[in-house]
Motif scaffolding. Structure first.
Motif, PDB file in Angstrom:
ATOM      1  N   MET A  98       0.850  -1.174   0.000  1.00 45.74           N
ATOM      2  CA  MET A  98       0.000   0.000   0.000  1.00 45.74           C
ATOM      3  C   MET A  98       0.892   1.232   0.000  1.00 45.74           C
ATOM      4  O   MET A  98       1.629   1.478   0.933  1.00 45.74           O
ATOM      5  CB  MET A  98      -0.879  -0.047   1.260  1.00 45.74           C
ATOM      6  CG  MET A  98      -1.728   1.143   1.466  1.00 45.74           C
ATOM      7  SD  MET A  98      -2.943   0.717   2.709  1.00 45.74           S
ATOM      8  CE  MET A  98      -2.836   2.109   3.730  1.00 45.74           C
ATOM      9  N   ALA A  99       0.862   1.975  -1.027  1.00 44.20           N
ATOM     10  CA  ALA A  99       1.728   3.145  -1.162  1.00 44.20           C
ATOM     11  C   ALA A  99       1.108   4.331  -0.435  1.00 44.20           C
ATOM     12  O   ALA A  99      -0.028   4.713  -0.699  1.00 44.20           O
ATOM     13  CB  ALA A  99       1.953   3.465  -2.622  1.00 44.20           C
ATOM     14  N   TYR A 124       6.483   0.802   5.569  1.00 47.59           N
ATOM     15  CA  TYR A 124       7.094  -0.168   6.477  1.00 47.59           C
ATOM     16  C   TYR A 124       6.239  -0.342   7.729  1.00 47.59           C
ATOM     17  O   TYR A 124       6.024  -1.465   8.199  1.00 47.59           O
ATOM     18  CB  TYR A 124       8.511   0.274   6.847  1.00 47.59           C
ATOM     19  CG  TYR A 124       9.246  -0.716   7.710  1.00 47.59           C
ATOM     20  CD1 TYR A 124       9.656  -1.943   7.198  1.00 47.59           C
ATOM     21  CD2 TYR A 124       9.522  -0.439   9.041  1.00 47.59           C
ATOM     22  CE1 TYR A 124      10.325  -2.865   7.983  1.00 47.59           C
ATOM     23  CE2 TYR A 124      10.187  -1.354   9.836  1.00 47.59           C
ATOM     24  CZ  TYR A 124      10.586  -2.560   9.302  1.00 47.59           C
ATOM     25  OH  TYR A 124      11.240  -3.468  10.088  1.00 47.59           O
ATOM     26  N   ILE A 125       5.713   0.752   8.257  1.00 48.05           N
ATOM     27  CA  ILE A 125       4.841   0.674   9.433  1.00 48.05           C
ATOM     28  C   ILE A 125       3.578  -0.115   9.087  1.00 48.05           C
ATOM     29  O   ILE A 125       3.121  -0.944   9.874  1.00 48.05           O
ATOM     30  CB  ILE A 125       4.509   2.082   9.963  1.00 48.05           C
ATOM     31  CG1 ILE A 125       5.772   2.706  10.552  1.00 48.05           C
ATOM     32  CG2 ILE A 125       3.385   2.040  10.985  1.00 48.05           C
ATOM     33  CD1 ILE A 125       5.658   4.167  10.889  1.00 48.05           C
ATOM     34  N   GLU A 134       0.703  -5.595   9.796  1.00 46.18           N
ATOM     35  CA  GLU A 134       0.132  -6.844   9.299  1.00 46.18           C
ATOM     36  C   GLU A 134       0.503  -8.035  10.179  1.00 46.18           C
ATOM     37  O   GLU A 134      -0.106  -9.097  10.069  1.00 46.18           O
ATOM     38  CB  GLU A 134       0.618  -7.107   7.868  1.00 46.18           C
ATOM     39  CG  GLU A 134       0.112  -6.106   6.848  1.00 46.18           C
ATOM     40  CD  GLU A 134       0.728  -6.319   5.477  1.00 46.18           C
ATOM     41  OE1 GLU A 134       1.381  -7.367   5.253  1.00 46.18           O
ATOM     42  OE2 GLU A 134       0.565  -5.435   4.614  1.00 46.18           O
ATOM     43  N   LEU A 135       1.506  -7.877  11.035  1.00 50.50           N
ATOM     44  CA  LEU A 135       1.944  -8.985  11.889  1.00 50.50           C
ATOM     45  C   LEU A 135       0.888  -9.329  12.916  1.00 50.50           C
ATOM     46  O   LEU A 135       0.243  -8.451  13.490  1.00 50.50           O
ATOM     47  CB  LEU A 135       3.246  -8.619  12.610  1.00 50.50           C
ATOM     48  CG  LEU A 135       4.477  -8.440  11.739  1.00 50.50           C
ATOM     49  CD1 LEU A 135       5.631  -7.906  12.573  1.00 50.50           C
ATOM     50  CD2 LEU A 135       4.857  -9.761  11.100  1.00 50.50           C
ATOM     51  N   ASP A 136       0.741 -10.623  13.174  1.00 45.85           N
ATOM     52  CA  ASP A 136      -0.185 -11.086  14.215  1.00 45.85           C
ATOM     53  C   ASP A 136       0.539 -11.042  15.556  1.00 45.85           C
ATOM     54  O   ASP A 136       1.429 -11.841  15.828  1.00 45.85           O
ATOM     55  CB  ASP A 136      -0.647 -12.507  13.910  1.00 45.85           C
ATOM     56  CG  ASP A 136      -1.573 -13.043  14.986  1.00 45.85           C
ATOM     57  OD1 ASP A 136      -2.124 -12.240  15.773  1.00 45.85           O
ATOM     58  OD2 ASP A 136      -1.747 -14.275  15.038  1.00 45.85           O
TER      59      ASP A 136
END
Length: 98
Positions: free
Chosen positions: A1-2, A39-40, A45-47
């Motif tokens: 996602m830009a 990057y953030i 997206e990490l669980d």
């Protein structure tokens, strides 16, 4: 996602940071900020549902220990080599700056 960073955002950040950026630097800053936000987004997206929150990365021990002198201040050893002492202090020649 830009992430799209506007010129107004760059101007505002420049004002806050007290930076004077030329057009080339503004474009580079927009690109860099967009990459940071991407990057953030990736990190988001990490669980992390099974990860317990922490206040420090490393474990902290004895943070609230008693403030007790264990080895003394070494005053006697320090003053043992003093050429002259008075009231547990070194005596030195008077220095006048003027």
């Amino acid at each position: 996602m830009a992430n799209i960073i506007s010129d107004e955002t760059i101007e505002y950040v420049g004002i806050l940071a007290k930076l004077e950026l030329n057009d080339e630097e503004k474009e580079q800053a927009k690109k860099d900020m967009g990459e940071m936000l991407d990057y953030i987004d990736k990190l988001n997206e990490l669980d992390t549902s099974g990860v317990e929150p922490m206040s420090h990365v490393f474990p902290t021990n004895n943070v609230f220990r008693e403030d007790v002198v264990k080895n003394g201040d070494g005053r006697e050893d320090t003053l043992a080599n003093a050429p002259e002492e008075k009231d547990d202090s070194f005596v030195v020649p008077k220095t006048i700056v003027g």
